[in-house]
Design an enzyme around this catalytic site. Structure first.
Site, mmCIF file in Angstrom:
data_model
loop_
_atom_site.group_PDB
_atom_site.id
_atom_site.type_symbol
_atom_site.label_atom_id
_atom_site.label_comp_id
_atom_site.label_asym_id
_atom_site.label_seq_id
_atom_site.Cartn_x
_atom_site.Cartn_y
_atom_site.Cartn_z
ATOM 1 N N GLU A 89 45.684 46.791 42.311
ATOM 2 C CA GLU A 89 46.359 46.973 41.033
ATOM 3 C C GLU A 89 47.365 48.127 41.085
ATOM 4 O O GLU A 89 47.760 48.663 40.054
ATOM 5 C CB GLU A 89 45.331 47.232 39.932
ATOM 6 C CG GLU A 89 44.531 46.014 39.529
ATOM 7 C CD GLU A 89 45.308 45.102 38.588
ATOM 8 O OE1 GLU A 89 45.502 45.445 37.410
ATOM 9 O OE2 GLU A 89 45.719 44.021 39.054
ATOM 10 N N HIS A 147 48.002 44.866 35.888
ATOM 11 C CA HIS A 147 49.269 45.325 36.460
ATOM 12 C C HIS A 147 49.853 44.269 37.389
ATOM 13 O O HIS A 147 49.118 43.602 38.117
ATOM 14 C CB HIS A 147 49.066 46.622 37.257
ATOM 15 C CG HIS A 147 48.494 47.739 36.447
ATOM 16 N ND1 HIS A 147 47.162 47.771 36.068
ATOM 17 C CD2 HIS A 147 49.067 48.850 35.922
ATOM 18 C CE1 HIS A 147 46.943 48.858 35.347
ATOM 19 N NE2 HIS A 147 48.078 49.530 35.246
ATOM 20 N N LYS A 174 46.211 46.936 27.957
ATOM 21 C CA LYS A 174 47.400 47.490 28.606
ATOM 22 C C LYS A 174 47.931 46.530 29.668
ATOM 23 O O LYS A 174 47.162 45.995 30.481
ATOM 24 C CB LYS A 174 47.061 48.831 29.266
ATOM 25 C CG LYS A 174 48.193 49.429 30.103
ATOM 26 C CD LYS A 174 47.683 50.598 30.928
ATOM 27 C CE LYS A 174 48.748 51.047 31.928
ATOM 28 N NZ LYS A 174 48.206 52.009 32.914
#
Length: 256
Positions: A89, A147, A174
């Site tokens: 990530e 991510h 997120k």
């Protein structure tokens, strides 16, 4: 109209008002970590993220706990976010799942206000949801994160990722992506606006690199609840110094 679930951590409320400024601590040694915390303690930032994957003794749980305790003492009332970012990530090192979850739980018990939990599709869904619940039972808030350092996915996929993390039970979600051009940045902003309207938890997004810088500044427009800046060494491409971030948000009418 979706009722947004805000929550207090440290001295701020996430999901309410202007985007909260978070800065990372990325030093390799305990002394370096504590020194950086002392520097940050007096700055006008809201959240401090300890990127434990940069720590040279991150493979020793007792050292991680000791260093975290010193961070907590030095930061006072500032909210402390614990993050061990795995290599897949975009982090500095890999970690077996059992050790990764054990570290996160130790952080929740050791003074962290927030813990970042990687919650992408490839991880075991039931296990990830269970670990999020376990951290919350320790009195800690959880930011689910995903991510993509290679691309910016289609808009629908980005919204789907954020919705997936909400379904796992995260307190905030997120997403960070890498743009190839300005069209990618605009799609990330569109996905953020959609997710902010559709999800009940605070949304945090960013388009990385210099071209995506605008995404770190316009959270009050798109609905992104936090923005990441730097104090010294950055933890991700496109972060700007915290002082400049504060000034920029004030200039845009979002702060001050």
């Amino acid at each position: 109209m979706i009722m947004k679930k805000t929550f207090r951590t440290g001295t701020v409320v996430i999901g309410e008002g202007v985007p909260k400024i978070c800065v990372p601590v990325v030093a390799g040694s305990r002394d370096g970590i504590w020194k950086k915390a002392e520097e940050i303690a007096s700055l006008p930032v809201d959240i401090v993220e300890w990127r434990a994957d940069f720590y040279e003794q991150a493979d020793r749980p007792e050292e991680v706990r000791r260093t975290l305790g010193g961070l907590r003492e030095r930061l006072g009332e500032k909210a402390l976010l614990f993050t061990f970012r795995t290599k897949g990530e975009g982090g500095q090192r890999e970690a077996a799942s059992e050790y990764y979850y054990r570290l996160n739980e130790a952080a929740a018990l050791g003074g962290a206000d927030l813990v970042d939990v990687e919650a992408y599709f490839d991880r075991d869904r039931e296990r990830t949801a269970a670990e999020i619940g376990r951290l919350q039972s320790r009195g800690c808030r959880v930011i689910g994160s995903s991510h993509d350092f290679d691309r910016t996915p289609p808009t629908d996929e980005m919204v789907k990722r954020l919705r997936y993390m909400e379904a796992l039970g995260a307190d905030a979600v997120k997403l960070a992506v890498m743009p190839a051009g300005r069209e990618d940045v605009l799609r990330l902003l569109e996905a953020t606006i959609r997710a902010d309207a559709e999800l009940s938890v605070p949304v945090v997004t960013m388009s990385m690199g210099r071209i995506g810088l605008i995404s770190r500044l316009c959270g009050s427009l798109t609905g992104s609840a936090m923005t990441f800046a730097s104090v010294g060494k950055a933890s991700a491409p496109g972060q700007i110094p915290a002082e400049q971030m504060t000034e920029a948000l004030a200039l845009l009418g979002y702060g001050g």
